[in-house]
Design a protein around this motif. Structure first.
Motif, PDB file in Angstrom:
ATOM      1  N   GLY A  83       0.007   6.770   2.250  1.00 12.54           N
ATOM      2  CA  GLY A  83       0.278   5.696   2.173  1.00 12.54           C
ATOM      3  C   GLY A  83      -0.734   4.561   1.818  1.00 12.54           C
ATOM      4  O   GLY A  83      -2.017   4.669   2.743  1.00 12.54           O
ATOM      5  N   TYR A  84      -0.398   3.503   1.172  1.00 11.20           N
ATOM      6  CA  TYR A  84      -1.418   2.616   0.870  1.00 11.20           C
ATOM      7  C   TYR A  84      -0.622   1.273   0.434  1.00 11.20           C
ATOM      8  O   TYR A  84       0.151   1.407  -0.448  1.00 11.20           O
ATOM      9  CB  TYR A  84      -2.384   3.039  -0.490  1.00 11.20           C
ATOM     10  N   ASP A  85      -1.252   0.271   1.120  1.00  8.87           N
ATOM     11  CA  ASP A  85      -0.929  -1.158   0.664  1.00  8.87           C
ATOM     12  C   ASP A  85      -1.816  -2.014  -0.044  1.00  8.87           C
ATOM     13  O   ASP A  85      -2.918  -2.193   0.528  1.00  8.87           O
ATOM     14  CB  ASP A  85      -0.349  -1.922   2.147  1.00  8.87           C
ATOM     15  N   GLU A  86      -1.401  -2.165  -1.181  1.00 11.06           N
ATOM     16  CA  GLU A  86      -2.507  -3.141  -1.950  1.00 11.06           C
ATOM     17  C   GLU A  86      -2.720  -4.574  -1.520  1.00 11.06           C
ATOM     18  O   GLU A  86      -3.775  -4.859  -1.497  1.00 11.06           O
ATOM     19  CB  GLU A  86      -1.735  -3.122  -3.524  1.00 11.06           C
ATOM     20  N   LYS A  87      -1.918  -5.111  -0.503  1.00 14.55           N
ATOM     21  CA  LYS A  87      -1.870  -6.301  -0.144  1.00 14.55           C
ATOM     22  C   LYS A  87      -2.968  -6.324   0.837  1.00 14.55           C
ATOM     23  O   LYS A  87      -4.083  -7.336   0.863  1.00 14.55           O
ATOM     24  CB  LYS A  87      -0.723  -6.793   0.057  1.00 14.55           C
ATOM     25  N   THR A  88      -2.791  -5.550   1.748  1.00 13.05           N
ATOM     26  CA  THR A  88      -3.910  -5.499   3.026  1.00 13.05           C
ATOM     27  C   THR A  88      -4.619  -4.522   2.902  1.00 13.05           C
ATOM     28  O   THR A  88      -5.682  -4.435   3.791  1.00 13.05           O
ATOM     29  CB  THR A  88      -2.689  -4.871   4.220  1.00 13.05           C
ATOM     30  N   HIS A  89      -4.912  -3.635   2.091  1.00 16.03           N
ATOM     31  CA  HIS A  89      -5.762  -2.615   1.947  1.00 16.03           C
ATOM     32  C   HIS A  89      -5.681  -1.744   3.035  1.00 16.03           C
ATOM     33  O   HIS A  89      -6.703  -0.881   3.364  1.00 16.03           O
ATOM     34  CB  HIS A  89      -7.243  -3.091   1.686  1.00 16.03           C
ATOM     35  N   LYS A  90      -4.678  -1.296   3.569  1.00 13.00           N
ATOM     36  CA  LYS A  90      -4.591  -0.464   4.684  1.00 13.00           C
ATOM     37  C   LYS A  90      -3.932   0.914   4.118  1.00 13.00           C
ATOM     38  O   LYS A  90      -3.140   1.065   3.287  1.00 13.00           O
ATOM     39  CB  LYS A  90      -3.426  -0.854   5.799  1.00 13.00           C
ATOM     40  N   MET A  91      -4.422   2.165   4.692  1.00  9.61           N
ATOM     41  CA  MET A  91      -4.015   3.323   4.227  1.00  9.61           C
ATOM     42  C   MET A  91      -3.590   4.101   5.508  1.00  9.61           C
ATOM     43  O   MET A  91      -4.343   3.953   6.580  1.00  9.61           O
ATOM     44  CB  MET A  91      -5.323   4.008   3.553  1.00  9.61           C
ATOM     45  N   ARG A  92      -2.629   4.838   5.424  1.00 12.74           N
ATOM     46  CA  ARG A  92      -2.000   5.643   6.426  1.00 12.74           C
ATOM     47  C   ARG A  92      -2.132   7.161   5.953  1.00 12.74           C
ATOM     48  O   ARG A  92      -1.810   7.497   4.834  1.00 12.74           O
ATOM     49  CB  ARG A  92      -0.701   5.290   6.758  1.00 12.74           C
ATOM     50  N   VAL A  93      -2.698   8.129   6.729  1.00 15.15           N
ATOM     51  CA  VAL A  93      -2.851   9.478   6.477  1.00 15.15           C
ATOM     52  C   VAL A  93      -2.099  10.309   7.466  1.00 15.15           C
ATOM     53  O   VAL A  93      -2.308  10.302   8.860  1.00 15.15           O
ATOM     54  CB  VAL A  93      -4.268   9.800   6.530  1.00 15.15           C
ATOM     55  N   SER A  94      -1.065  10.818   7.177  1.00 17.80           N
ATOM     56  CA  SER A  94      -0.188  11.839   8.111  1.00 17.80           C
ATOM     57  C   SER A  94      -0.529  13.211   7.742  1.00 17.80           C
ATOM     58  O   SER A  94      -0.547  13.752   6.678  1.00 17.80           O
ATOM     59  CB  SER A  94       1.164  11.580   7.762  1.00 17.80           C
ATOM     60  N   PHE A  95      -0.956  13.782   9.123  1.00 15.76           N
ATOM     61  CA  PHE A  95      -1.321  15.175   8.877  1.00 15.76           C
ATOM     62  C   PHE A  95      -0.170  16.248   9.332  1.00 15.76           C
ATOM     63  O   PHE A  95       0.708  15.885  10.061  1.00 15.76           O
ATOM     64  CB  PHE A  95      -2.561  15.498   9.836  1.00 15.76           C
ATOM     65  N   ARG A  96      -0.426  17.542   8.922  1.00 15.73           N
ATOM     66  CA  ARG A  96       0.611  18.334   9.295  1.00 15.73           C
ATOM     67  C   ARG A  96       0.723  18.866  10.705  1.00 15.73           C
ATOM     68  O   ARG A  96       1.542  19.204  11.286  1.00 15.73           O
ATOM     69  CB  ARG A  96       0.368  19.518   8.416  1.00 15.73           C
ATOM     70  N   HIS A  97      -0.516  18.851  11.220  1.00 15.52           N
ATOM     71  CA  HIS A  97      -0.411  19.407  12.618  1.00 15.52           C
ATOM     72  C   HIS A  97      -1.430  18.256  13.850  1.00 15.52           C
ATOM     73  O   HIS A  97      -1.628  18.772  14.800  1.00 15.52           O
ATOM     74  CB  HIS A  97      -1.316  20.606  12.642  1.00 15.52           C
ATOM     75  N   ASP A  98      -1.695  17.214  13.225  1.00  9.84           N
ATOM     76  CA  ASP A  98      -2.448  16.164  14.043  1.00  9.84           C
ATOM     77  C   ASP A  98      -1.702  14.653  14.030  1.00  9.84           C
ATOM     78  O   ASP A  98      -0.952  14.816  12.900  1.00  9.84           O
ATOM     79  CB  ASP A  98      -3.806  16.087  13.594  1.00  9.84           C
ATOM     80  N   PRO A  99      -2.048  13.933  14.851  1.00 10.00           N
ATOM     81  CA  PRO A  99      -1.301  12.630  14.575  1.00 10.00           C
ATOM     82  C   PRO A  99      -1.796  11.863  13.399  1.00 10.00           C
ATOM     83  O   PRO A  99      -2.877  12.156  12.898  1.00 10.00           O
ATOM     84  CB  PRO A  99      -1.774  11.948  15.935  1.00 10.00           C
ATOM     85  N   ALA A 100      -0.911  10.923  12.966  1.00 10.28           N
ATOM     86  CA  ALA A 100      -1.391  10.083  11.801  1.00 10.28           C
ATOM     87  C   ALA A 100      -2.332   9.222  12.091  1.00 10.28           C
ATOM     88  O   ALA A 100      -2.418   8.835  13.439  1.00 10.28           O
ATOM     89  CB  ALA A 100      -0.129   9.291  11.223  1.00 10.28           C
ATOM     90  N   ARG A 101      -3.254   8.723  11.082  1.00 10.26           N
ATOM     91  CA  ARG A 101      -4.471   7.661  11.379  1.00 10.26           C
ATOM     92  C   ARG A 101      -4.050   6.642  10.388  1.00 10.26           C
ATOM     93  O   ARG A 101      -3.662   6.936   9.197  1.00 10.26           O
ATOM     94  CB  ARG A 101      -5.794   8.494  11.184  1.00 10.26           C
ATOM     95  N   GLU A 102      -4.594   5.398  10.672  1.00  7.97           N
ATOM     96  CA  GLU A 102      -4.685   4.510   9.913  1.00  7.97           C
ATOM     97  C   GLU A 102      -5.934   3.890   9.490  1.00  7.97           C
ATOM     98  O   GLU A 102      -6.925   3.937  10.386  1.00  7.97           O
ATOM     99  CB  GLU A 102      -3.697   3.116  10.509  1.00  7.97           C
ATOM    100  N   PHE A 103      -6.331   3.429   8.519  1.00 10.42           N
ATOM    101  CA  PHE A 103      -7.597   2.890   8.122  1.00 10.42           C
ATOM    102  C   PHE A 103      -7.294   1.431   7.490  1.00 10.42           C
ATOM    103  O   PHE A 103      -6.666   1.427   6.672  1.00 10.42           O
ATOM    104  CB  PHE A 103      -8.129   3.808   7.110  1.00 10.42           C
ATOM    105  N   CYS A 104      -8.579   0.662   7.656  1.00 10.28           N
ATOM    106  CA  CYS A 104      -8.408  -0.600   7.050  1.00 10.28           C
ATOM    107  C   CYS A 104      -9.403  -1.017   6.151  1.00 10.28           C
ATOM    108  O   CYS A 104     -10.493  -0.313   6.103  1.00 10.28           O
ATOM    109  CB  CYS A 104      -8.528  -1.609   8.121  1.00 10.28           C
ATOM    110  N   HIS A 105      -9.211  -1.627   5.176  1.00  5.05           N
ATOM    111  CA  HIS A 105     -10.150  -2.350   4.143  1.00  5.05           C
ATOM    112  C   HIS A 105     -10.703  -1.223   3.272  1.00  5.05           C
ATOM    113  O   HIS A 105     -11.649  -1.147   2.641  1.00  5.05           O
ATOM    114  CB  HIS A 105     -11.479  -2.950   4.989  1.00  5.05           C
ATOM    115  N   VAL A 106      -9.688  -0.390   3.014  1.00  2.00           N
ATOM    116  CA  VAL A 106      -9.886   0.726   1.976  1.00  2.00           C
ATOM    117  C   VAL A 106      -9.633   0.161   0.626  1.00  2.00           C
ATOM    118  O   VAL A 106      -8.682  -0.377   0.267  1.00  2.00           O
ATOM    119  CB  VAL A 106      -8.956   1.956   2.279  1.00  2.00           C
ATOM    120  N   PRO A 107     -10.822   0.472  -0.141  1.00  5.66           N
ATOM    121  CA  PRO A 107     -10.706  -0.162  -1.636  1.00  5.66           C
ATOM    122  C   PRO A 107      -9.806   0.757  -2.456  1.00  5.66           C
ATOM    123  O   PRO A 107      -9.636   1.739  -2.148  1.00  5.66           O
ATOM    124  CB  PRO A 107     -12.174   0.006  -2.254  1.00  5.66           C
ATOM    125  N   GLU A 108      -8.806   0.000  -3.392  1.00  8.02           N
ATOM    126  CA  GLU A 108      -8.065   0.603  -4.155  1.00  8.02           C
ATOM    127  C   GLU A 108      -8.589   2.094  -5.012  1.00  8.02           C
ATOM    128  O   GLU A 108      -7.883   3.012  -5.110  1.00  8.02           O
ATOM    129  CB  GLU A 108      -7.233  -0.430  -4.846  1.00  8.02           C
TER     130      GLU A 108
END
Length: 66
Positions: free
Chosen positions: A15-40
């Motif tokens: 998932g990606y939020d254009e306003k905050t530039h946050k991205m979330r990656v959910s994995f099949r076998h590992d916990p999800a991770r969030e990333f900040c300031h990711v360029p669109e």
């Protein structure tokens, strides 16, 4: 943040939020991770990459801590 399924053996949804530039990656076998300031354009390149896992490891994994 709208989440979308992607074709990958290790990544389930992203998932990606254009306003905050946050991205979330959910994995099949590992916990999800969030990333900040990711360029669109980086998010779009990730979604369009032939190998999502390879792109994630090379360009995202250690590059955008929150």
């Amino acid at each position: 943040m709208k989440m979308q399924s992607i074709k990958s053996s290790t990544i389930d949804v992203v998932g990606y939020d254009e306003k905050t530039h946050k991205m979330r990656v959910s994995f099949r076998h590992d916990p999800a991770r969030e990333f900040c300031h990711v360029p669109e354009q980086t998010f779009q390149a990730f979604i369009n990459a032939r190998s999502k896992n390879r792109f994630y490891k090379r360009h995202i994994q250690d590059a955008y801590p929150c």
